[in-house]
Enzyme design. Structure first.
Site, PDB file in Angstrom:
ATOM      1  N   PRO A  21       0.843  -1.199   0.000  1.00 13.43           N
ATOM      2  CA  PRO A  21       0.000   0.000   0.000  1.00 13.43           C
ATOM      3  C   PRO A  21       0.882   1.254   0.000  1.00 13.43           C
ATOM      4  O   PRO A  21       1.895   1.308   0.703  1.00 13.43           O
ATOM      5  CB  PRO A  21      -0.767  -0.102   1.325  1.00 13.43           C
ATOM      6  CG  PRO A  21      -0.608  -1.515   1.769  1.00 13.43           C
ATOM      7  CD  PRO A  21       0.696  -1.980   1.236  1.00 13.43           C
ATOM      8  N   ALA A  23       0.264   5.365   0.362  1.00 19.87           N
ATOM      9  CA  ALA A  23      -0.687   6.453   0.575  1.00 19.87           C
ATOM     10  C   ALA A  23      -0.562   7.502  -0.525  1.00 19.87           C
ATOM     11  O   ALA A  23       0.527   8.000  -0.805  1.00 19.87           O
ATOM     12  CB  ALA A  23      -0.453   7.093   1.942  1.00 19.87           C
ATOM     13  N   GLN A  75      -6.441  -1.913   2.768  1.00 17.92           N
ATOM     14  CA  GLN A  75      -5.683  -1.708   4.001  1.00 17.92           C
ATOM     15  C   GLN A  75      -6.423  -0.706   4.884  1.00 17.92           C
ATOM     16  O   GLN A  75      -6.701   0.421   4.466  1.00 17.92           O
ATOM     17  CB  GLN A  75      -4.267  -1.185   3.758  1.00 17.92           C
ATOM     18  CG  GLN A  75      -3.467  -1.193   5.067  1.00 17.92           C
ATOM     19  CD  GLN A  75      -2.068  -0.625   4.964  1.00 17.92           C
ATOM     20  OE1 GLN A  75      -1.904   0.567   4.770  1.00 17.92           O
ATOM     21  NE2 GLN A  75      -1.063  -1.480   5.105  1.00 17.92           N
ATOM     22  N   CYS A 105       2.779   2.297   9.692  1.00 18.06           N
ATOM     23  CA  CYS A 105       2.989   3.667   9.219  1.00 18.06           C
ATOM     24  C   CYS A 105       3.761   4.476  10.250  1.00 18.06           C
ATOM     25  O   CYS A 105       3.360   4.561  11.415  1.00 18.06           O
ATOM     26  CB  CYS A 105       1.648   4.352   8.914  1.00 18.06           C
ATOM     27  SG  CYS A 105       1.860   6.044   8.298  1.00 18.06           S
ATOM     28  N   LYS A 143       0.435  -5.571   8.516  1.00 16.10           N
ATOM     29  CA  LYS A 143       1.727  -5.041   8.075  1.00 16.10           C
ATOM     30  C   LYS A 143       2.310  -4.228   9.222  1.00 16.10           C
ATOM     31  O   LYS A 143       1.650  -3.318   9.740  1.00 16.10           O
ATOM     32  CB  LYS A 143       1.551  -4.167   6.829  1.00 16.10           C
ATOM     33  CG  LYS A 143       2.874  -3.705   6.192  1.00 16.10           C
ATOM     34  CD  LYS A 143       2.621  -3.050   4.832  1.00 16.10           C
ATOM     35  CE  LYS A 143       3.926  -2.768   4.104  1.00 16.10           C
ATOM     36  NZ  LYS A 143       4.664  -1.627   4.671  1.00 16.10           N
TER      37      LYS A 143
END
Length: 312
Positions: A21, A23, A75, A105, A143
């Site tokens: 993923p 962003a 996600q 993140c 993740k």
């Protein structure tokens, strides 16, 4: 690298080279492009569980599919198990088969809100989020990073905790939160996690070439790899990693340009494709001047004109 199918609960990814993923970038058009180039699994950019629960239009737009092939994976991020489950069971998520939970993140806005990699500091809460999302009946993956910093490495324990909470797959970014995206990837930590759990372990971090992917796989024993930032400047890496041959790069980018303008409003599409062509110009002769021209573009036609000039 050695290709193989990956079984995630009752789902099967066609190979073990995934698009992570990203962003702001992994919209449905880019995901389809990477899948067509060989990626075995792609994910939406991270989606706020609370944003969905509060009917955010901008959040919902991240979930566009447009006939996506392969496993449909979303996600989600959040720190409240109630909202994570509510989002997982919502009609917005109904078309998706796999829910990936973001616990990696590193960005301050997310971390300081107790989300993303902040969950590495609270294993019971992280487990509760996974177990609540599992109640949706969907496959669930997680993740995460190897720790907050060098003094708080928890890779193996966190991997086991996620497995015990019901995760069907884990993806490990081999850096600590404080490193953001710099520094060396810690192969040993990913290896320790792989040896501790029987669910698929996907290694992430530092992949910019086929040799990088080979090294990450061989050093960690991971079941597969997830390509992140490299895909922005070189989505054609998926063809390289999966033996798809040399693609017609301009043909793929033309299609991306066309589909982006078809599905999204003109302002978004213009800004997005300017950024994408700037990434694709990396390493080209005259790239700096090209970027200046790109960021002055105000229409699809202007961007298309620059694309035709690019020596790809």
């Amino acid at each position: 690298m050695q290709l193989k199918k990956i079984k995630i609960a009752n789902l099967v990814a066609r190979n073990n080279v995934f698009l992570a993923p990203l962003a702001g970038y992994t919209n449905c058009v880019f995901r389809k492009m990477c899948y067509d180039l060989g990626a075995g699994l792609t994910f939406t950019e991270m989606v706020s569980a609370k944003g969905l629960c509060y009917n955010s239009k901008n959040t919902r737009e991240l979930l566009m599919l447009d006939g996506q092939e392969g496993i449909r994976a979303v996600q989600l991020f959040g720190s409240d198990p109630y909202y994570m489950r509510k989002a997982a069971e919502s009609q917005d998520i109904a078309p998706f088969e796999l829910i990936d939970i973001n616990m990696g993140c590193p960005m301050p806005k997310i971390f300081n809100n107790g989300e993303g990699s902040a969950l590495l500091k609270n294993i019971p809460l992280a487990q509760k989020i996974v177990s609540e999302c599992k109640k949706s009946g969907k496959a669930v993956s997680v993740k995460f990073r190897i720790g907050i910093d060098a003094e708080h490495i928890i890779t193996r324990d966190f991997a086991v905790a996620m497995r015990d909470a019901g995760a069907d797959m884990i993806t490990i970014h081999g850096r600590t939160r404080d490193k953001i995206y710099s520094g060396e990837v810690d192969y040993n930590q990913i290896s320790l996690a792989k040896s501790a759990v029987e669910i698929p372990v996907i290694a992430n971090g530092g992949i910019f070439s086929a040799s990088d992917a080979e090294k990450l796989m061989s050093e960690t024993g991971a079941d597969g790899v997830a390509v992140a930032r490299a895909a922005l400047s070189d989505p054609f890496i998926f063809a390289q990693l999966t033996g798809g041959g040399a693609p017609d790069k301009k043909a793929y980018i033309r299609r991306q340009l066309s589909e982006t303008f078809r599905l999204f409003d003109e302002r978004f599409a213009t800004v997005y494709m300017r950024k994408m062509l700037a990434f694709y110009s990396k390493g080209l002769s005259g790239a700096a001047a090209l970027k200046l021209r790109l960021f002055a573009c105000k229409s699809k036609e202007e961007i298309e004109s620059i694309l035709e000039e690019m020596p790809l």
